[in-house]
Every structure is written in C-alpha cells, then in structure tokens.
Design an enzyme around this catalytic site. Structure first.
Site: not given
Length: 590
Positions: A191, A387
């Site tokens: 991430k 996402s």
C-alpha cells in the site's frame, strides 16, 4: 434626521440599481452562452472528420467540471458517445476519412487511449482513411496516431516516444524540517499511499509492483504500435531507448512515422485522397459537430431498461461535484435505478483510483441492496478501478476490465499529522489540556498520539482491511487467505487480475451491457444513464454561483496546463479525510 433618511434612501437606491445591473449582466452572459448553442450543420459529401482530442475525455458526456471562464463551452463528449459517433461516421457515405491532429491531446489514461484506438481501427475497416499530423506527439498522441494510414510530423517537431515511468514525490524530509510528523497507519505491505509520508524513496515492494505493471502496460503499448507500424517490439524498444523521436527526419527513416512534412503538405495528402485539386477547400467537421448532426436515436417504445451508472473520479463523502463520486448522490442514483421496475439490470462503469472508505462502504451497501432486490450487476472498468474503486465493484455478478486497467490495491491507509514540534519549537505556540479520560482530546494535530491511541487506530485500520477482504471473499467466491495473498495493497493490470480471480473477462463497456442483458434475460432494451448530467449552460451558471473554489480551479488548470494533474493528485492527498482506500499514484498518458 432628514440627512439620515436621505443617505438611507441613496443607499437603498444604490443596492437596487446594483441588483438590476447584476441581473442585466447575468442576462447578457446567459444570452451569450445560449447563442453558442449551435444548430446541427449539414454533413456535406466528401467530408473529413477533424479529431484533436484536446480536452479530457470523461466516461459520460459532460460529466466533468467545466471551465467557468469559457463562454463558448460546448458539449464534452464522453468515451461511449465518441465511439458511437465514430461508428456512425464509419457507415456514413458522406464521411470519407479522418484527419487526426492530436497536438494538445489530453485524453486521460491508458485504457481510454486503447479503447479510442480500437475505435479508430474499427473505422478503418470500412475502407476509409486516417491521416495523422502534429507538430509534437505525446506518447498518448503517438499511440493513437499509429493507427493512421499516413503518419506525419512537423519537420522540426518531436515524437515523444521514450517509454513509461511513474514518479512519486516524498515529503518526509520536508515535514521533518518544519517539525511535522505524519503518524501513518496502513494495512498491506504494497500500500504505497502511505510511503510519501514515512519514507524518502519507494519500498522494495512498491518498486516491484510498479515495475511489474509498467512493463505490462508498456508491452501492450508496443505490441499495438508494432501491429500498425510494421516494426518489431524489440525495434520499437530500441527506438524509444535511443529517443529517436526527438528528430522527426530520423524517426521517418526508422519507420516511427511516414514523413516529416509541413501542415499544408499534410492537407495536400487529404486532397489527393479526396480527389480534390490543390486549391480546393476541404470539407471538415469536428467530432462534436458531427455528433450534433447525428444524435443517438432511442426507441422509447421499448420498456425494458438497463441502467448504466458512471462512477468516475475520486470517491468522496457527500454530494461531490461533476467528475467525482460523491456517496450521497450515488446512493440516490443506485436506489433510483433498482427501484425502477423497468430497469432490469445495472452496469457500473468504474474509472476511479478510490478515496474515502466511508463513502465506498455507503455505495457498496446500496449496490448490495440492488443485488438483493434481484437486479443483475455487471462492472465495467476503465483506466482505474483500484482500492475504493475495486471496493465498490466486489458484489458484482461479473467484472470486466480493459487489458491495461489498473485494479486491485486492496488495502487501507490513514495519516494523522503531529504538529507539536512545529508549534513548540518553530512558532512558540504551546498547548495544554485537562481531560476526563485517556481519549478525551480526540484526534488532534497539537499532541503526538499516545501508545493507546496508536494501538486503537492501527486496530481500526486492520479491521477495515479485514472488512475489505471479506467483501472480496463474498463477491469473488475465494478464501480469506487466498484474497490476502493477492491483496495487501498490490496493484494489478486487467490481464493479471483475470489470472488471480479479481476480474472475469477482458472486455469493454458494450460487452458489459450485453452481459447484463443476458443475465436479465432480455433482448430488447434501452439505456438509462446516471448521473443525470446537466448541459454546459446549467453547469456554467451553477459553477459561478458556487463561489471562488471552482473559478480558482479553472485558473490553475489554465496556468499549469499539462502539469495540473500532478497538482490535482497532491491536492487530493492533502484533502483526504479519515481512512482511505486509494491508489497512491497516477500515470499521465497525454
């Protein structure tokens, strides 16, 4: 007292006259805009379509923030409408070819460029020609132009053909110097959205994933050009590595283009193809003019409908604005669609890098209610569905993507600034407090987080990540551990996403609509689209009424030009509130 009333009357009269003047100016502005509303032009015989693609291309027509200073603002065609217009031109005997001039091209991402290029190649299947010319070609402009029968460039221009890169700014040292610590929380070792605040360079994991998908999309890019230009992929790689495109004459010798010529010579090529004499005028129409002359025809006698909901832009809390996904508005769109008995299926067209987790959850919930109501849901992915963009896609019956869509990025990130050092040491502002409990001050930038607060927030981040995983588990029929193995914030191309089970098929929006019709077991249907986009005049007036924010953005776009997307990306990171599920970068392709 008489003097007081005299001044009061004068003031009231002044205000009254000001209102009259304001309304008069407003009326003139509206009249000026209305005057710009063109009547359809006749499509003459032997006409050439002139394509420039010099503005951002939304998924849905007019679904973007318009320039409030442009009184000549016209309809901005969406991707689907552009493809329909090209299809119409392909079958129109009056349209003989296309003059592609992408000098100031600003279309958006890789998947959009790929779809447009396929539309141009499909146009050529009718036997009609495409001639391309530009003073300078961006990589995206060259990619589109490589579909042309004749590809030409200004003799001292540039073909910016050099390969792909991703550039990420890192702020940690700057923040350290001014005394601000970003207290970062994340779930997922890939991430990368957290890295600019806690590192000074990419992590090994982030570098690995970026290199992997850059190579994937670059290979696709070269393969498409190779098929059109009759150059092998290794040859194209070498030409990019040597930056041969800096010299159009050498580029012509190498086969990147056909000729290095001036614009008048390119127009002579058009005349030859049209059978005109050297001084004859060429009938040209812009894509927008042709679209106005050939509007889409809908059969309103057909009662069954498929709702196409365009979810494009950042996912934000509240209503949002044109070109992004405000959860409150989108919940209404979804609710309106599934509660309409005539709507038999929903197609969600996603082109989003993500954003607010709370907003994503709200949209996911409403889509789940639509599915529970018996409406088939098919997702079609554009440039990005990553996402939060993937979060809202998880419940779909089927997910379609383009080969170079960037998707996945199943992870969560949050950041809280601690400005206590800046305030104490640099400015001399000191805070003290009295509180009734360990968490009474709430989340504040004035104090560093305590260990208990840190543990609490990290626990919440991990819980949000597990919720995200569970949505993928339920939607995709996979185990928790298998989802976790491909999640952790990692970004995948559409091609790779099929192999790991995140996507079902490589296909576009039209195929997704056909699949939705099949799931709903209907043959005759018409489309109903959300959002209900307002025409440019309405948007213009509303944007002026909205205040300085819109006008400031328009001015920045004008001043920054091609660099505005970088500013916009950083602004989105700065304005992020709460826990985020978003892509940590973008790849410009103009």
């Amino acid at each position: 007292m008489g003097q007081f009333f005299k001044f009061l009357l004068a003031s009231c009269l002044g205000i009254f006259l000001s209102f009259i003047l304001l309304f008069a100016i407003g009326g003139l502005v509206v009249a000026s805009i209305a005057k710009q509303a063109e009547k359809p032009k006749a499509v003459k015989a032997n006409t050439v379509l002139h394509l420039t693609f010099d503005h951002a291309i939304p998924e849905q027509t007019n679904n973007l923030e318009l320039d409030p200073f442009n009184l000549k603002q016209k309809k901005v065609l969406g991707l689907k409408e552009i493809l329909r217009t090209l299809e119409e031109a392909k079958a129109d005997d009056n349209i003989k070819g296309i003059f592609l001039e992408p000098e100031m091209m600003s279309i958006g991402g890789l998947a959009t460029a790929d779809v447009l290029r396929q539309g141009l190649l499909d146009f050529k299947e009718s036997g009609k020609f495409i001639v391309a010319y530009s003073k300078t070609y961006s990589q995206g402009g060259y990619y589109l132009a490589s579909s042309a029968d004749e590809l030409t460039c200004y003799p001292i221009g540039v073909i910016d053909f050099r390969g792909f890169s991703a550039q990420i700014p890192f702020f940690k040292d700057m923040l350290d110097k001014i005394g601000v610590e970003m207290q970062v929380f994340y779930a997922g070792k890939f991430k990368g959205a957290s890295e600019p605040y806690r590192l000074n360079k990419m992590s090994d994991e982030n570098r690995l994933q970026i290199r992997e998908y850059l190579e994937d999309i670059y290979a696709e890019f070269l393969s498409d050009i190779s098929a059109s230009r009759n150059l092998s992929v290794p040859q194209l790689r070498q030409l990019a590595d040597e930056y041969v495109g800096m010299d159009p004459k050498k580029a012509a010798e190498a086969g990147l283009i056909d000729k290095a010529i001036y614009r008048d010579e390119a127009l002579d090529i058009l005349r030859q193809r049209l059978g005109l004499e050297k001084d004859d005028k060429i009938n040209m129409m812009t894509l927008e003019e042709y679209n106005l002359a050939k509007p889409e025809k809908k059969n309103y006698k057909v009662s069954d409908k498929i709702a196409v909901i365009y979810a494009e832009g950042e996912i934000v809390d509240g209503d949002g604005k044109p070109g992004n996904i405000g959860d409150q508005k989108f919940v209404k769109y979804i609710s309106s669609a599934y509660q309409d008995d005539k709507v038999k299926a929903i197609v969600l067209r996603v082109n989003s890098p993500g954003g607010s987790v709370l907003a994503s959850e709200n949209i996911w919930r409403e889509l789940s209610l639509a599915k529970a109501d018996g409406k088939p849901i098919v997702v079609s992915m554009g440039d990005y569905a990553a996402s939060g963009g993937y979060y809202i896609s998880t419940m779909a019956d089927s997910i379609f993507a383009e080969p170079n869509t960037l998707t996945g990025s199943i992870g969560v990130v949050g950041a809280i600034p601690n400005a206590s050092k800046l305030l104490d040491d640099k400015i001399g502002i000191h805070f003290d407090s009295v509180k009734t409990g360990p968490f009474s001050t709430g989340i504040t930038p004035f104090y560093p987080l305590s260990s208990a607060e840190t543990q609490l927030i990290q626990k919440q981040i991990e819980k949000t990540y597990e919720d995200f995983l569970q949505k993928v588990v339920e939607g995709r029929g996979m185990s928790r551990d298998s989802v976790h193995a491909i999640a952790q914030g990692r970004v995948w191309t559409g091609e790779r996403a099929i192999r790991i089970g995140l996507v079902d098929r490589i296909a576009g929006l039209d195929e997704a609509i056909a699949a939705a019709a099949s799931l709903a077991e209907i043959k005759d249907y018409r489309l109903t689209e959300y959002p209900r986009v307002k025409d440019p005049i309405q948007q213009f007036l509303e944007q002026w009424m909205d205040g300085e924010d819109v006008r400031a953005t328009a001015m920045l776009k004008t001043q920054l030009g091609e660099f505005y997307p970088y500013y916009s990306f950083l602004k989105q990171l700065q304005d992020s509130k709460g826990v985020q599920a978003r892509l940590p970068f973008f790849i410009p392709f103009n």
